[in-house]
Design an enzyme around this catalytic site. Structure first.
Site, PDB file in Angstrom:
ATOM      1  N   THR A  31       0.633  -0.918  -0.183  1.00 32.71           N
ATOM      2  CA  THR A  31      -0.274  -0.033   0.003  1.00 32.71           C
ATOM      3  C   THR A  31       0.704   1.016   0.069  1.00 32.71           C
ATOM      4  O   THR A  31       0.510   2.206  -0.598  1.00 32.71           O
ATOM      5  CB  THR A  31      -0.917   0.126   1.324  1.00 32.71           C
ATOM      6  N   GLY A  83       2.377   1.623   6.542  1.00 40.69           N
ATOM      7  CA  GLY A  83       1.268   0.650   6.278  1.00 40.69           C
ATOM      8  C   GLY A  83       0.459   0.005   7.766  1.00 40.69           C
ATOM      9  O   GLY A  83       1.157   0.269   8.505  1.00 40.69           O
ATOM     10  N   ASP A  85      -1.298  -4.159   9.045  1.00 32.33           N
ATOM     11  CA  ASP A  85      -2.332  -5.161   8.913  1.00 32.33           C
ATOM     12  C   ASP A  85      -3.436  -5.033   9.141  1.00 32.33           C
ATOM     13  O   ASP A  85      -3.836  -5.622   8.588  1.00 32.33           O
ATOM     14  CB  ASP A  85      -1.024  -6.160   9.390  1.00 32.33           C
ATOM     15  N   GLY A  95       3.960  -5.632  10.273  1.00 33.05           N
ATOM     16  CA  GLY A  95       4.929  -6.386  10.490  1.00 33.05           C
ATOM     17  C   GLY A  95       4.383  -7.464  10.051  1.00 33.05           C
ATOM     18  O   GLY A  95       5.615  -8.341   9.359  1.00 33.05           O
ATOM     19  N   GLY A  96       3.630  -7.407   8.594  1.00 33.99           N
ATOM     20  CA  GLY A  96       3.578  -8.713   7.607  1.00 33.99           C
ATOM     21  C   GLY A  96       4.296  -8.278   7.139  1.00 33.99           C
ATOM     22  O   GLY A  96       4.500  -9.729   6.398  1.00 33.99           O
ATOM     23  N   GLU A 103      10.798   0.229  10.744  1.00 37.34           N
ATOM     24  CA  GLU A 103       9.545   1.613  10.640  1.00 37.34           C
ATOM     25  C   GLU A 103       9.038   2.160  12.136  1.00 37.34           C
ATOM     26  O   GLU A 103       9.221   3.301  12.036  1.00 37.34           O
ATOM     27  CB  GLU A 103       8.142   0.387  10.299  1.00 37.34           C
ATOM     28  N   LYS A 121      -8.766  -4.000   6.260  1.00 37.31           N
ATOM     29  CA  LYS A 121      -7.382  -3.533   7.315  1.00 37.31           C
ATOM     30  C   LYS A 121      -8.092  -3.888   8.179  1.00 37.31           C
ATOM     31  O   LYS A 121      -7.752  -2.988   9.561  1.00 37.31           O
ATOM     32  CB  LYS A 121      -6.807  -3.171   6.717  1.00 37.31           C
TER      33      LYS A 121
END
Ligand code: DER
Length: 223
Positions: A31, A83, A85, A95-96, A103, A121
């Site tokens: 994303t 982004g 999750d 953390g996907g 990050e 989401k």
């Protein structure tokens, strides 16, 4: 995951918040990739911006699209775009992409954190497994602590490499299923205190804006 069109709506919306001369944290994932591509186009049209990447992936993409890069040693980000999750009331599970350690570092250093998600989401409460980056030597004792806390730790396997995922920092990732998380602050504090945990994917109270894309629209939540 959600539709590419919805991700694009969110990513391109977030890119418009970046002002000339800004330093931008460049998050990881599909994303945020739309935001990075949009920034690349803006740079071509004359936008003066410097990006601080959060992973090999965001660094490679920024270079590919022509976003100039800097580091936290040389600049402080005005805004970070990233982004998630899952998002519930401004709290996030991230953390996907196994990039959540850098990050969170860049997100915390930024004056403003803009999160981009497709509408799939959104949730009323956080409930997806929480990625926990651990020192390789720590995976077994940390997994034991996670179990004691009522979580179900799962060592993240790599897909196109035999064995576990190894993060950009050389660590392993336990995806920890706690079911619905009623107390994100408490769980985040507990996880951070476990020796051997490098970083977890609960970003509690950090997001300033959430750009939520649907197939043909985007809405912005502010916190
Ligand atoms: O790893 C991350 O935190 C990414 O931001 C990820 O959670 C979101 O990736 P996606 O936009 O590809 O779903």
């Amino acid at each position: 995951g959600g539709s590419e069109a919805a991700k694009r709506q969110a990513g391109e919306s977030a890119a418009t918040v970046v002002e000339d001369g800004a330093v931008v944290g460049l998050g990881t994932g599909s994303t945020t990739a739309h935001a990075i591509r949009a920034l690349g186009e803006a740079v071509e049209s004359g936008l003066d911006v410097q990006g601080i990447p959060t992973s090999y992936q965001s660094r490679e993409l920024a270079r590919e699209v022509g976003v100039p890069l800097t580091t936290l040693d040389d600049a402080s980000p005005d805004v970070a775009i990233d982004g998630a999750d899952q998002a519930a009331n401004g709290d996030l599970v991230k953390g996907g992409g196994a990039a959540h350690a850098r990050e969170k570092l860049v997100a915390d250093a930024a004056d403003r954190l803009v999160i981009v998600v497709d509408d799939s989401k959104l949730a009323d409460a956080l409930s997806v497994p929480v990625p926990v980056e651990v020192l390789p030597d720590a995976r077994t004792p940390v997994a034991a602590r996670i179990s004691e806390l009522g979580g179900e730790p799962d060592l993240r396997a790599a897909e196109r490499k035999d064995g576990p995922v190894v993060t950009d920092n050389g660590n392993l990732v336990l995806d920890c299923d706690f079911g619905t998380i009623d107390d994100p602050v408490g769980l985040a504090t507990t996880l951070s205190a476990i020796p051997g945990v490098v970083e977890h994917g609960l970003f509690v109270g950090m997001a300033d804006e959430l750009h939520v894309g649907s197939a043909d629209d985007v809405t912005v939540q502010r916190f």
